[in-house]
Design a protein around this motif. Structure first.
Motif, PDB file in Angstrom:
ATOM      1  N   TYR A 271       2.235  17.634  -0.706  1.00  0.00           N
ATOM      2  CA  TYR A 271       2.599  16.306  -1.190  1.00  0.00           C
ATOM      3  C   TYR A 271       2.552  15.338  -0.013  1.00  0.00           C
ATOM      4  O   TYR A 271       3.378  15.415   0.889  1.00  0.00           O
TER       5      TYR A 271
ATOM      6  N   ILE B  73       3.252  12.009   1.130  1.00  0.00           N
ATOM      7  CA  ILE B  73       4.019  10.844   0.708  1.00  0.00           C
ATOM      8  C   ILE B  73       3.581   9.568   1.418  1.00  0.00           C
ATOM      9  O   ILE B  73       3.722   8.466   0.887  1.00  0.00           O
TER      10      ILE B  73
ATOM     11  N   LYS C 158       1.315   7.501  -0.643  1.00  0.00           N
ATOM     12  CA  LYS C 158       1.994   6.828  -1.757  1.00  0.00           C
ATOM     13  C   LYS C 158       2.661   5.535  -1.290  1.00  0.00           C
ATOM     14  O   LYS C 158       2.608   4.510  -1.959  1.00  0.00           O
ATOM     15  N   TYR C 159       3.292   5.596  -0.122  1.00  0.00           N
ATOM     16  CA  TYR C 159       3.921   4.398   0.433  1.00  0.00           C
ATOM     17  C   TYR C 159       2.867   3.337   0.751  1.00  0.00           C
ATOM     18  O   TYR C 159       3.072   2.149   0.482  1.00  0.00           O
TER      19      TYR C 159
ATOM     20  N   ASP D 169      -0.076   2.906  -0.635  1.00  0.00           N
ATOM     21  CA  ASP D 169      -0.586   2.332  -1.883  1.00  0.00           C
ATOM     22  C   ASP D 169       0.384   1.311  -2.467  1.00  0.00           C
ATOM     23  O   ASP D 169      -0.022   0.235  -2.921  1.00  0.00           O
ATOM     24  N   ALA D 170       1.670   1.644  -2.482  1.00  0.00           N
ATOM     25  CA  ALA D 170       2.667   0.715  -3.031  1.00  0.00           C
ATOM     26  C   ALA D 170       2.741  -0.566  -2.207  1.00  0.00           C
ATOM     27  O   ALA D 170       2.820  -1.667  -2.759  1.00  0.00           O
TER      28      ALA D 170
ATOM     29  N   THR E 222       2.209   4.770 -11.551  1.00  0.00           N
ATOM     30  CA  THR E 222       2.252   5.572 -10.337  1.00  0.00           C
ATOM     31  C   THR E 222       3.597   6.281 -10.214  1.00  0.00           C
ATOM     32  O   THR E 222       3.647   7.462  -9.848  1.00  0.00           O
ATOM     33  N   LEU E 223       4.680   5.588 -10.518  1.00  0.00           N
ATOM     34  CA  LEU E 223       6.013   6.190 -10.452  1.00  0.00           C
ATOM     35  C   LEU E 223       6.115   7.388 -11.391  1.00  0.00           C
ATOM     36  O   LEU E 223       6.537   8.476 -10.982  1.00  0.00           O
TER      37      LEU E 223
ATOM     38  N   GLU F  82       3.833  10.276 -10.263  1.00  0.00           N
ATOM     39  CA  GLU F  82       4.361  10.986  -9.100  1.00  0.00           C
ATOM     40  C   GLU F  82       5.555  11.852  -9.477  1.00  0.00           C
ATOM     41  O   GLU F  82       5.735  12.936  -8.923  1.00  0.00           O
TER      42      GLU F  82
ATOM     43  N   CYS G 210       5.454  15.756  -8.772  1.00  0.00           N
ATOM     44  CA  CYS G 210       6.486  16.432  -7.966  1.00  0.00           C
ATOM     45  C   CYS G 210       7.174  17.539  -8.748  1.00  0.00           C
ATOM     46  O   CYS G 210       7.589  18.539  -8.172  1.00  0.00           O
TER      47      CYS G 210
END
Length: 98
Positions: free
Chosen positions: A13, A15, A18-19, A21-22, A50-51, A54, A58
């Motif tokens: 994973y 992360i 992901k940060y 991208d946001a 996305t939330l 994810e 997870c």
């Protein structure tokens, strides 16, 4: 047992992607949202999907993330505090420019 975990454990994973991208979605929306108001609902839908994606990933797909401290989260929140300032400055320029 190690071979079983390697075969069926899922992928790592990551992360930090992901940060990023946001942050990218938020800053682009705040920078150009006053000129293109459609960006606000599109960004909302993107971040919401996305939330939920994810959360599903997870829970069922990826390995359990390693234990991390909250440094990356604090840095992201510190960067997000600048986004409304960019919205106000660039929005004022877009609205007042002839």
């Amino acid at each position: 047992m190690a071979k079983y975990k390697a075969a069926y454990g899922g992928e790592e994973y990551l992360i930090h992607f992901k940060y990023s991208d946001a942050l990218n979605i938020t800053y682009i929306t705040m920078m150009y949202g006053m000129g293109i108001p459609l960006l606000f609902p599109v960004a909302f839908v993107n971040l919401a999907l996305t939330l939920y994606g994810e959360r599903f990933a997870c829970a069922y797909v990826v390995r359990q993330p390693p234990a991390m401290d909250d440094t990356m989260t604090k840095n992201t929140l510190r960067l997000l505090k600048l986004a409304p300032i960019i919205l106000l400055m660039n929005g004022y320029w877009m609205v007042s420019n002839r």
